[in-house]
Scaffold this active site. Sequence first.
Site, PDB file in Angstrom:
ATOM      1  N   ALA A 266       0.814  -1.212   0.000  1.00  0.00           N
ATOM      2  CA  ALA A 266       0.000   0.000   0.000  1.00  0.00           C
ATOM      3  C   ALA A 266       0.848   1.262   0.000  1.00  0.00           C
ATOM      4  O   ALA A 266       1.957   1.262  -0.531  1.00  0.00           O
ATOM      5  CB  ALA A 266      -0.985  -0.033   1.185  1.00  0.00           C
ATOM      6  N   SER A 267       0.385   2.313   0.622  1.00  0.00           N
ATOM      7  CA  SER A 267       1.044   3.619   0.507  1.00  0.00           C
ATOM      8  C   SER A 267       2.426   3.667   1.123  1.00  0.00           C
ATOM      9  O   SER A 267       3.147   4.639   0.930  1.00  0.00           O
ATOM     10  CB  SER A 267       0.172   4.681   1.173  1.00  0.00           C
ATOM     11  OG  SER A 267      -1.062   4.738   0.526  1.00  0.00           O
ATOM     12  N   THR A 268       2.788   2.676   1.881  1.00  0.00           N
ATOM     13  CA  THR A 268       4.105   2.718   2.527  1.00  0.00           C
ATOM     14  C   THR A 268       5.213   2.751   1.491  1.00  0.00           C
ATOM     15  O   THR A 268       6.345   3.108   1.808  1.00  0.00           O
ATOM     16  CB  THR A 268       4.324   1.500   3.441  1.00  0.00           C
ATOM     17  OG1 THR A 268       4.238   0.309   2.668  1.00  0.00           O
ATOM     18  CG2 THR A 268       3.289   1.448   4.552  1.00  0.00           C
TER      19      THR A 268
ATOM     20  N   ASN B 249      -6.438   5.200  -0.505  1.00  0.00           N
ATOM     21  CA  ASN B 249      -5.405   4.336  -1.062  1.00  0.00           C
ATOM     22  C   ASN B 249      -5.908   3.149  -1.865  1.00  0.00           C
ATOM     23  O   ASN B 249      -5.148   2.338  -2.302  1.00  0.00           O
ATOM     24  CB  ASN B 249      -4.510   3.766   0.038  1.00  0.00           C
ATOM     25  CG  ASN B 249      -3.804   4.866   0.777  1.00  0.00           C
ATOM     26  OD1 ASN B 249      -3.747   6.002   0.268  1.00  0.00           O
ATOM     27  ND2 ASN B 249      -3.301   4.561   1.936  1.00  0.00           N
TER      28      ASN B 249
END
Lengths: 368, 747
Positions: free
Chosen positions: B330-332, B698
């Site tokens: 994901a956004s990490t 996201n």
Amino acid sequence: MTEQENQSRLMRWHIDGPLFGALLLLIVIGLFTLYSADGHDLAKVEGQALKVTFAMGIMTMLAQINPQSYRRWSLPMYISGLFFLLIVEFFGYTAKGSTRWIDLGFTKFQPSEMMKLAVPMAVAWYMAKHPMPPRTRDVLAGFLICAAPTLLIAKQPDLGTSILIAMSGVFVLFFSGMSWRIIGFVAALLAAFLPILWHFLMYDYQKRRVLTLFDPERDPLGAGYQTIQSMIAIGSGGIEGKGWMQGTQSQLEFLPERHTDFIFAVFAEEMGLMGVCGLFLLYLFIIGRGLVIASRAQDNYSRFLAGSITLTFFVYVFVNIGMVSGILPVVGVPLPLVSFGGTSFVTLLAGFGILMSVSTHKRMLAKQ
Amino acid sequence: MRKSRIAIADHVAEALLFNRRLLVAFVMVVLLFGVLLLNLYQLQVVKYEEYSTRADGNRIKLVPLSPNRGMIYDRNGVLLAENRPVHSLELVPEQVKDLTQTVQALAKLIAIDEEQQQAFFKEVKQQRRFKSIALKEHLTEQEVAILAVHLHQFSGVTLEARLTRNYPYGDLFTHALGYIGKINEKEYKQLEESQQSANYAASRDIGKVGLEKFYERQLHGTVGYQEVEVNSRGRVIRTLREQPAISGDDLYLSLDLGLQLKAQEALGENRGSVVMLDPRDGAVLAFYSNPSYNPNLFVHGISGKNYRMLLNSPDRPLVNRITQGLFPPASTIKPLLGVAGLENGTVTEQTRIPDPGLYRLPNVSRPWRDHSKYGHGYVDIYTGIIKSCDTYFYDLAYKMGIDKIADFMTKAGFGRPSGIDIHEENEGNMPTREWKKIKHKQNWGPGDTINIGIGQGYWQATPLQMALTTATLINTGARITPRLARNFHNQQQDQSLLLAPEQAITVVDPNNWAISREAMRRTAQQEGGTARGAFLGATYDPAGKTGTQQVINIAAGQKYNAKAINERHRDNAMFVGYAPHHNPEVVVAVVVENAGGGGSNAAPVARVMMDHYFTPAAEKPALPTLAEIALMQEQRAAQMLAREQRYAEEKAAEEARKLKRQQQQHEPSAVPGGAVPATIEPATAPVTTAEQPPITQNRPQPQANGTGSGTEAGTAQQPDAAAPAEGSPNTNSAVSQAPTEDNPIDD
């Protein structure tokens, strides 16, 4: 002077000094070996010593009897022995798959033991009736006398004893002067008989023992185990031996039957080749003394009997040591006067009692 | 007359004949004695050496002595795996007068059930009389005390102590330490193949999983030998010589007990994981996956009931979530993807794109949505990261293309084994064109790349990879190898097990990396940053990036259980971060499953971890005592049992409902009005949820899929994180890598 006195006193007791001394030495060696072989159990050795003393008593008793009496009792003993064997055949007591005993209730009587002496006595009795060398038909008769009990005992089955008994009779024939031609013929016959014996008469376990002899490693944990362990014991003893009670094969119980049939391996392991030579000399002395007694005997019956008893004794020694050291198949023959046992001592020392009788009665006869 | 005359006449001749025969006999006797003597000479002199050797072979046996297994300590020397004596009641049948009576008498003193007695008597029949046989193993201290008092009444009965492994902190370190168990047949074979079986001659146990398995060779030690004299039945008579065993090396870990406790506490009853690394050398400081399990259960052979519970639990406690749990990152990944774009020249620091709240591709009607319905206006890389703007990264990924992204990200550490020092690891999946071709027999579409732009789609990573790649970002392209173990400690060597970082990515401009790091700092510290709330007031200059991954994969059988769907299909909260910004000492990756948004659910866990790390030693709270730990362990075990009970009840209720519905369908007339249709009602709600999941941050709607390969992207992208085995393309069955394989059940 004193020695002569001593000898004459022994003479009065009908004891043959050299023979008696040698036998005693052998028995003592046997007791020491037994102590080492069987877990250092003094009580057991004491028990054995008691049995030996009893057997020595019988020997001394039998030494008192005049050889002529033995001669008179030869036939009746033989016939009653045969009778007992027939009883065994039909009503005998069975143990470990063979029928050898008559159950008397309080004890078990083994007629084949009696026949070990009765057969040579009967053959000697018969051969002594005729001048030497015997005629062929007398030899034949002699063989017949041997054959009956031999077959009965072989049927029990007890092949080892039957062969030894047959040999004790044949030895008499040999000493009676049976011609070399017949000896050769018999030897040839035996050779021809061997395949028949192998294929038709021997049991599987007997065959296995013979096969094992030629290659003990073929069945190292089964039939070959005893022989292999025994050879390891003897071989590892080396020249000087590991010392009394120091034999690893015997003390750690790798050696089977170490207090009975395989006691020689214990001795050889702990005393080494030097001890073995000593033991051999002792045996040779006893046998030599027996042959000397036979040579000095004054009638043919005594000669034949003494010669046969002595030679049979040797056969025991030879067969036992031969099997323990791996050159003969494993047959249940104890090392005479060393292996643990009661009956065998009585039979053997009874034989020596007769030898002493022969040895000590002739001079009296000569004097009379 | 005549006869006797002849006899007398031949007397001398007869004596002569007889003496000749005697001589022949004597010569034969001497010859045969010679034969015997020759044979004995052969045995005792010629072959003496051979037989002597064989006699020694008979009597001398080598008895292997088992080495003590090396201990395992944490970074501060706290003992994490020790060898503790376990007492067993043993009998030597030979020395016991009446076995049955003795066993009965002992059964009156301590509890010995029928099964144990039967097993004992069976063993007695099989073993040598002088061998000691266990009647009861793993005696409690109380039992030992009772027996010790009464032992003098029995002959041949002994209390034996054997060393077994003990993990005093229970489930706290399980997924790192693993555990040891009885060597099984397969392991014996492997030992034989690697010619190690001699070294295990006296060993009962072997490392099954975790560090215990990875460092098995050094921890195990070297077998010793005792040369003993035995008799023909194998009884030891005396000891001749002894070569003592060499204990295994003690292992010191990088893990810190205090941090582990913080991680466990912060996760509470949530499923999830916390991993903390030192970006400078790859040392793993914290490594906790929740729920965990007590490894001590496995050391002595776990009961079938307990094992089934662990195996079948919907919480998957056996799975090491840090290295086996697969999640779309994901956004990490946005900071690192930003670096990739900058380095590649796809974007510059100045590049700004408009974000109207959705992103469109030419010729594709349905848009990809941003998590913010109204968009973020004009967005540059800083805003893209700080506010986690999806549109910026859709665009970046689309422009850069999957090939370059995959190449960069694989080098950074995604889709490849991390090299951590345990074997239980999934490599995840960094998807490529070739991969999709092989796996799905479809061409890669632009829509797939756009999903990759926000760390979703086919992209799957372990929490460890998230931490590791963040370290790559910090180290400007140098990739570390994470290590739980720091060094072995023994007299001979004291070498570090840590590996130097490897420059995996060729750097174009170090400033590009600094841009992303600065954006991460602002994410945690600047107004509007998604992690700012979590790090308010932190004094150690933190940086980080949040992520929220929606779980949409619903198995067919689950849709009738409204409660389970609601719970198991909440968003997975994620966070990666580091501190201090200018000279990073620690990297943290946190995944909290089904917890909600990353900023509010994962970042606070990271905050707790960092707070603890940066608290000066003197001010740190005191570590709990072992008694307190034991109490905590008991409570946790009770909690787990309660949870499992609840799951079982839910499952039973669901099945009852299912059955009822089936009955209603089959015989509607049989029970007219008997069943209230409303009972089916709850099922309808989650069905709609599943079909039309709410759009949250996201998460792109899988409405369009580039070249028109249907809804493929949507359904394949997010496997149930709690069950990484299912549907994850690059993984072997995660559960089967857990202890199941060895079947350590003692029946």
